[in-house]
Structure formats: structure tokens, C-alpha cells
Design a protein around this motif. Structure first.
Motif, mmCIF file in Angstrom:
data_model
loop_
_atom_site.group_PDB
_atom_site.id
_atom_site.type_symbol
_atom_site.label_atom_id
_atom_site.label_comp_id
_atom_site.label_asym_id
_atom_site.label_seq_id
_atom_site.Cartn_x
_atom_site.Cartn_y
_atom_site.Cartn_z
ATOM 1 N N CYS A 53 0.863 -1.192 0.000
ATOM 2 C CA CYS A 53 0.000 0.000 0.000
ATOM 3 C C CYS A 53 0.892 1.232 0.000
ATOM 4 O O CYS A 53 1.725 1.403 0.902
ATOM 5 C CB CYS A 53 -0.918 0.001 1.215
ATOM 6 N N CYS A 54 0.726 2.091 -0.995
ATOM 7 C CA CYS A 54 1.602 3.254 -1.160
ATOM 8 C C CYS A 54 0.758 4.477 -1.476
ATOM 9 O O CYS A 54 -0.211 4.406 -2.260
ATOM 10 C CB CYS A 54 2.622 3.003 -2.277
ATOM 11 N N PHE A 55 1.119 5.611 -0.868
ATOM 12 C CA PHE A 55 0.487 6.905 -1.138
ATOM 13 C C PHE A 55 1.546 7.836 -1.715
ATOM 14 O O PHE A 55 2.648 7.945 -1.166
ATOM 15 C CB PHE A 55 -0.092 7.516 0.142
ATOM 16 N N VAL A 56 1.191 8.506 -2.793
ATOM 17 C CA VAL A 56 2.096 9.439 -3.456
ATOM 18 C C VAL A 56 1.390 10.777 -3.595
ATOM 19 O O VAL A 56 0.259 10.847 -4.100
ATOM 20 C CB VAL A 56 2.542 8.913 -4.838
ATOM 21 N N ASP A 57 2.058 11.825 -3.097
ATOM 22 C CA ASP A 57 1.565 13.194 -3.234
ATOM 23 C C ASP A 57 2.503 13.942 -4.172
ATOM 24 O O ASP A 57 3.670 14.162 -3.848
ATOM 25 C CB ASP A 57 1.530 13.900 -1.873
ATOM 26 N N LEU A 58 2.004 14.314 -5.347
ATOM 27 C CA LEU A 58 2.743 15.119 -6.311
ATOM 28 C C LEU A 58 2.093 16.490 -6.334
ATOM 29 O O LEU A 58 1.149 16.739 -7.084
ATOM 30 C CB LEU A 58 2.717 14.466 -7.692
ATOM 31 N N GLY A 59 2.600 17.394 -5.473
ATOM 32 C CA GLY A 59 1.898 18.666 -5.286
ATOM 33 C C GLY A 59 0.582 18.398 -4.584
ATOM 34 O O GLY A 59 0.529 17.816 -3.497
ATOM 35 N N LYS A 60 -0.533 18.772 -5.214
ATOM 36 C CA LYS A 60 -1.864 18.501 -4.683
ATOM 37 C C LYS A 60 -2.481 17.249 -5.288
ATOM 38 O O LYS A 60 -3.569 16.843 -4.874
ATOM 39 C CB LYS A 60 -2.781 19.698 -4.931
ATOM 40 N N THR A 61 -1.824 16.638 -6.260
ATOM 41 C CA THR A 61 -2.293 15.377 -6.825
ATOM 42 C C THR A 61 -1.938 14.244 -5.875
ATOM 43 O O THR A 61 -0.774 14.057 -5.527
ATOM 44 C CB THR A 61 -1.661 15.138 -8.197
ATOM 45 N N ARG A 62 -2.935 13.482 -5.474
ATOM 46 C CA ARG A 62 -2.736 12.399 -4.499
ATOM 47 C C ARG A 62 -3.275 11.104 -5.079
ATOM 48 O O ARG A 62 -4.428 11.052 -5.555
ATOM 49 C CB ARG A 62 -3.435 12.723 -3.185
ATOM 50 N N ILE A 63 -2.454 10.054 -5.024
ATOM 51 C CA ILE A 63 -2.796 8.753 -5.600
ATOM 52 C C ILE A 63 -2.417 7.665 -4.603
ATOM 53 O O ILE A 63 -1.368 7.742 -3.954
ATOM 54 C CB ILE A 63 -2.076 8.544 -6.951
ATOM 55 N N MET A 64 -3.272 6.647 -4.519
ATOM 56 C CA MET A 64 -3.001 5.471 -3.689
ATOM 57 C C MET A 64 -2.913 4.245 -4.589
ATOM 58 O O MET A 64 -3.754 4.057 -5.479
ATOM 59 C CB MET A 64 -4.097 5.264 -2.654
ATOM 60 N N ALA A 65 -1.906 3.423 -4.364
ATOM 61 C CA ALA A 65 -1.730 2.174 -5.101
ATOM 62 C C ALA A 65 -1.718 1.016 -4.114
ATOM 63 O O ALA A 65 -1.029 1.076 -3.090
ATOM 64 C CB ALA A 65 -0.436 2.195 -5.913
ATOM 65 N N GLN A 66 -2.475 -0.027 -4.427
ATOM 66 C CA GLN A 66 -2.574 -1.218 -3.580
ATOM 67 C C GLN A 66 -2.279 -2.451 -4.420
ATOM 68 O O GLN A 66 -2.891 -2.648 -5.480
ATOM 69 C CB GLN A 66 -3.959 -1.324 -2.952
ATOM 70 N N VAL A 67 -1.356 -3.285 -3.963
ATOM 71 C CA VAL A 67 -0.966 -4.500 -4.680
ATOM 72 C C VAL A 67 -1.510 -5.707 -3.919
ATOM 73 O O VAL A 67 -1.391 -5.778 -2.686
ATOM 74 C CB VAL A 67 0.570 -4.586 -4.811
ATOM 75 N N SER A 68 -2.085 -6.633 -4.650
ATOM 76 C CA SER A 68 -2.606 -7.874 -4.076
ATOM 77 C C SER A 68 -2.220 -9.033 -4.984
ATOM 78 O O SER A 68 -1.794 -8.834 -6.142
ATOM 79 C CB SER A 68 -4.121 -7.806 -3.893
ATOM 80 N N CYS A 69 -2.374 -10.249 -4.496
ATOM 81 C CA CYS A 69 -1.991 -11.428 -5.271
ATOM 82 C C CYS A 69 -2.944 -12.571 -4.982
ATOM 83 O O CYS A 69 -3.570 -12.621 -3.915
ATOM 84 C CB CYS A 69 -0.548 -11.827 -4.980
ATOM 85 N N GLU A 70 -3.030 -13.516 -5.933
ATOM 86 C CA GLU A 70 -3.823 -14.725 -5.776
ATOM 87 C C GLU A 70 -3.294 -15.797 -6.726
ATOM 88 O O GLU A 70 -2.670 -15.488 -7.757
ATOM 89 C CB GLU A 70 -5.306 -14.448 -6.043
ATOM 90 N N LEU A 71 -3.562 -17.040 -6.396
ATOM 91 C CA LEU A 71 -3.140 -18.163 -7.228
ATOM 92 C C LEU A 71 -4.201 -18.460 -8.275
ATOM 93 O O LEU A 71 -5.387 -18.652 -7.942
ATOM 94 C CB LEU A 71 -2.897 -19.404 -6.362
ATOM 95 N N SER A 75 2.579 6.189 -12.045
ATOM 96 C CA SER A 75 3.738 5.311 -12.257
ATOM 97 C C SER A 75 4.606 5.234 -11.004
ATOM 98 O O SER A 75 5.098 4.156 -10.639
ATOM 99 C CB SER A 75 4.559 5.815 -13.437
ATOM 100 N N ILE A 76 4.784 6.370 -10.322
ATOM 101 C CA ILE A 76 5.579 6.365 -9.079
ATOM 102 C C ILE A 76 4.894 5.534 -8.007
ATOM 103 O O ILE A 76 5.532 4.730 -7.315
ATOM 104 C CB ILE A 76 5.812 7.806 -8.594
ATOM 105 N N ALA A 77 3.578 5.706 -7.855
ATOM 106 C CA ALA A 77 2.849 4.949 -6.828
ATOM 107 C C ALA A 77 2.853 3.455 -7.140
ATOM 108 O O ALA A 77 3.002 2.617 -6.239
ATOM 109 C CB ALA A 77 1.427 5.479 -6.722
ATOM 110 N N ALA A 78 2.695 3.069 -8.419
ATOM 111 C CA ALA A 78 2.626 1.658 -8.780
ATOM 112 C C ALA A 78 3.967 0.951 -8.553
ATOM 113 O O ALA A 78 4.016 -0.139 -7.969
ATOM 114 C CB ALA A 78 2.187 1.518 -10.239
ATOM 115 N N ILE A 79 5.073 1.539 -9.018
ATOM 116 C CA ILE A 79 6.367 0.876 -8.864
ATOM 117 C C ILE A 79 6.808 0.859 -7.399
ATOM 118 O O ILE A 79 7.430 -0.102 -6.938
ATOM 119 C CB ILE A 79 7.422 1.549 -9.773
ATOM 120 N N ALA A 80 6.468 1.901 -6.629
ATOM 121 C CA ALA A 80 6.808 1.905 -5.205
ATOM 122 C C ALA A 80 5.994 0.856 -4.448
ATOM 123 O O ALA A 80 6.523 0.185 -3.540
ATOM 124 C CB ALA A 80 6.564 3.291 -4.614
ATOM 125 N N ALA A 81 4.729 0.694 -4.814
ATOM 126 C CA ALA A 81 3.909 -0.338 -4.161
ATOM 127 C C ALA A 81 4.406 -1.736 -4.509
ATOM 128 O O ALA A 81 4.394 -2.637 -3.656
ATOM 129 C CB ALA A 81 2.456 -0.165 -4.572
#
Length: 421
Positions: free
Chosen positions: A45-63, A150-156
């Protein structure tokens, strides 16, 4: 719901400022807005603030079962959601052109660049592989969504840990985090997007455009690159033709920005790892403000104790010398006191004056009563033809004689007492 269009005055003002190499937020031409990277309590789970732009990225997995043409490779799936909470122009449950564009660009940046070893996600060839799902949620929209996503996804993905798996014959056992430590993903490189906006047919160039600058731009160029200066993908949008020199210039700028952002992501990951290892604050606890209304302690400010004696001597010398003798209190009258200089406060005089006034009033009342008893009060009705006279408290001559005799006896007794003394 559509965006509120810009007026001609706002558009002319923005373009005129760009011509003078000025921006609304005071940045230079090639400056990024402040980037803040924070992680949640759970892995991935990652939060990225680029100025006032705020994005959350969540990674999950399953078989899941792998694809037939690639039985030994895992699957990467990306999903971007633009909710009305971020901007009133986004509609819920409807795929807009911007959403499709961002989703495709994110897939080209991360999946097609082979930044993750998908073969390491295979558990049983042709039967069980891991599917890694990356959900990107836009929380606030203020321009340049692709770079922040892209920053939020690769960091997550770098922060994510998948559970460990054990194989015994045909049985596949997935261990929990209490039984075995989760395993990180094998990531080869970190591709990051850098956006460039062009104005007046490519005459002027800006890095990291904000939301208002995106409205007046003529074209947009997005370059996905890693810190090794390897270009992962390039996408150009808008009715503008770019020259070779402009693309090379943008690639050089992107290489510098990507190296800075990659270093920032590595620092954020190292800080989170250290906090989890030492038992410090991380995730949601780290995002809580330190200064709360219910806080019972404040930050301790450092105080210099080196020149305390010298400063104390200076203060003592500057101060006025207090008087050695204390003046005795001034008593103007018994029962009075004086507080301060020139201020007199009579504590007992008021009570004495009140007692004297009460005695005077008592004497006056007694005199009035005696007059009422001794005098004759006549009430006459002048309006009536016949005058009626009423006499109140008539004193007879016998009563007057007895009262005079009593007063004489009292006076003779007082004279005899004085002679004896």
C-alpha cells in the motif's frame, strides 16, 4: 459532468506567463512539484503526493491458472479508478478516454518493459501461478496523473511481499505471515514516467504540468525511463509535430528526473523497512499529526546554560537597588490604614459615620413622636360647608402635670448622686 471551461482572460494570462518563463506556483520550467511517498500498514500500500495530486496504489496477489501460451509465467494486471471524489468531472462506473489512456500507458510502462520477473511467480508449471494485481485509486486531481500513477505503482510493487508457498507432491500450501515471512517480488528495474507539455506549437516546454496548464497546452509527451537511461516507452498526444532535437532534449531531462525520483523511492523504502524492524511508527500511525489538541506534552526547546552567571550578574547590576528600610504605615486616625503612596483607605470611618447617621435618625424619630403625642392635630375639610374638627391624641392637664413631676424627680436624683461623688 464536464470541467468548468477556462475563460479567455485566464487562458491569455497562463500563456503570457509561460512566455515570460513564469508559472502559477512559482516553479521554474524544468522543476517538479514536491513529491511525498508514504506506505500503509500492510505491505503493498503506497500513497504518493505530487503537489496537490494524491494517488493510492494497492498491490494484491492470488493463485490462478496460467495462460496456455505462457504456462511458466505469472500475470500482471493493472486497474486505475477515477472517482468523483478526486474531481467532479469524473463519473462513477464509466470509462472515459482519459481512464483508457492512463491504463494503457501504465501497462506499457510496467508490464511491457519486463521490470518484474514473471517467471518467479510460477508455483506449478501449467497449473498454479501468482497473479499480481495493482489497483491505482485517484484521490485528488491536480494534473500530471501519469507520473504520479507510475511512481505509486512501482513503489507499491517494491514494497509488496507475497506469501511463501510449499509444495508436497500435488498439494500446494500457502503459509501465512505468522508461519513464514513473506517474500518480496524480484524487480529488475524501476521505470518511471516523466511528462512534458508543449505550448504554441512546441515553442515553449514545461515539465510536470498542473491541471490548469494541461487545459491550455497544445501537446503532451510522456517518456518512461529507468535510472540506467533505458527508454521503456514513449507516447505523444495532441495535434503537434515534434522535432528530433526536441525529443532528445526531453529524454536528457527525463534521465535526470528519473534518477532523482528513483533515489527518493529507495530512501522511502529504506525508512519504512527500518521503522518496521525497530518497532517504530509506520503506516497509518506515521501519518497521524504529532501536534494534537489532546497532547499532554510539548516539544522541549533547548536552552543555553553556558553564560548563565554572567547574564544573571548583568541583570542584577541593571536592576534598581531596593530600599533598605521599610517605611512605617501611616495612621491618619484610629481604625484607618494607608495602602500605597498617596492612597488613603478608611476602613472604620464608614462604619462610624453610618452609626452616627443612625443615631441622628433615631433622635429625629423620637422628637417627631413626642411632637405627635403633645401637639394637637386638626383635620378640617375646607370644601364642605360645615367645618368638622377632629382632635387626635388629646393630652389632659393631669397627664402633663404627672409627666413634669416625673422629670423633676429624675433631675433631683441625678443631682444627689453628683453631690455624693
Amino acid at each position: 459532468m464536464r470541467d468548468t471551461p477556462l475563460s479567455n482572460c485566464e487562458r491569455d494570462f497562463l500563456l503570457k506567463a509561460i512566455e515570460e518563463k513564469k508559472r502559477l506556483d512559482g516553479r521554474q520550467t524544468y522543476d517538479y512539484r514536491s513529491i511525498k511517498i508514504s506506505f500503509g500498514t500492510d505491505y503493498g500500500c503506497c500513497f504518493v503526493d505530487l503537489g496537490k495530486t494524491r494517488i493510492m496504489a494497492q498491490v494484491s496477489c492470488e493463485l490462478i491458472t496460467p495462460k496456455e501460451n505462457r504456462p511458466n509465467e505469472g500475470i500482471m494486471f493493472f486497474n486505475i479508478e477515477l472517482s468523483p471524489m478526486a474531481s467532479p468531472s469524473f463519473e462513477m462506473g464509466r470509462q472515459s478516454e482519459l481512464l483508457v489512456k492512463l491504463n494503457r500507458q501504465l501497462e506499457r510502462c510496467l508490464r511491457n518493459s519486463k521490470c518484474i520477473d514473471t517467471e518467479s511467480l510460477c508455483v506449478v508449471s501449467g497449473e498454479k501461478v501468482w497473479q499480481i494485481r495493482v489497483d491505482v485509486h485517484l484521490l485528488n486531481h491536480d494534473g500530471n496523473l501519469m507520473d504520479a500513477a507510475s511512481i505509486a505503482a512501482i513503489a507499491a510493487l517494491c514494497h509488496f511481499r507475497r506469501p511463501d508457498v510449499g509444495i508436497q507432491g500435488e498439494e500446494v500450501t500457502v503459509y501465512s505471515t505468522e508461519e513464514r515471512d513473506p517474500l518480496p517480488l524480484s524487480i529488475y528495474h524501476m521505470p518511471i514516467c516523466v511528462s512534458f507539455s508543449f505550448f504554441q506549437q512546441g515553442t515553449y516546454l514545461l515539465v510536470d504540468p498542473c491541471e490548469r496548464e494541461e487545459r491550455v497546452m497544445d501537446g503532451l509527451l510522456m517518456i518512461a525511463m529507468n535510472k540506467h537511461r533505458e527508454i521503456c516507452s514513449i507516447q505523444s498526444s495532441g495535434g503537434i509535430m515534434l522535432l528530433k532535437d526536441q525529443v532528445l532534449r526531453c529524454s536528457k531531462i527525463a534521465s535526470v528526473k528519473v534518477s532523482e525520483i528513483t533515489e527518493l523511492i529507495n530512501k522511502a523504502l529504506a525508512n519504512d523497512k527500518k521503522a518496521r524492524k525497530t518497532g517504530g511508527k509506520f503506516g497509518f500511525a506515521e501519518s497521524l499529526p504529532q501536534e494534537r489538541i489532546t497532547a499532554l506534552k510539548t516539544d522541549v526547546s533547548p536552552v543555553e546554560m553556558s553564560d548563565v552567571k554572567e547574564k544573571a550578574n548583568e541583570i542584577v547590576q541593571r536592576a534598581e537597588v531596593p530600599p533598605q528600610t521599610v517605611p512605617s504605615p501611616v495612621l491618619t486616625a484610629p481604625g484607618t490604614g494607608q495602602v500605597g503612596e498617596g492612597i488613603e483607605n478608611s476602613w472604620g470611618l464608614e462604619e462610624e459615620e453610618e452609626e452616627e447617621e443612625e443615631e441622628e435618625t433615631m433622635e429625629l424619630e423620637e422628637g417627631h413622636e413626642e411632637k405627635e403625642r403633645g401637639d394637637v392635630v386638626v383635620i378640617s375639610n375646607s370644601d364642605s360647608e360645615e367645618e368638622d374638627v377632629v382632635i387626635l391624641n388629646q393630652v389632659t392637664t393631669k397627664e402633663k402635670a404627672s409627666s413634669s413631676n416625673q422629670q423633676g424627680a429624675v433631675a433631683s436624683k441625678q443631682q444627689k448622686k453628683k453631690k455624693r461623688k
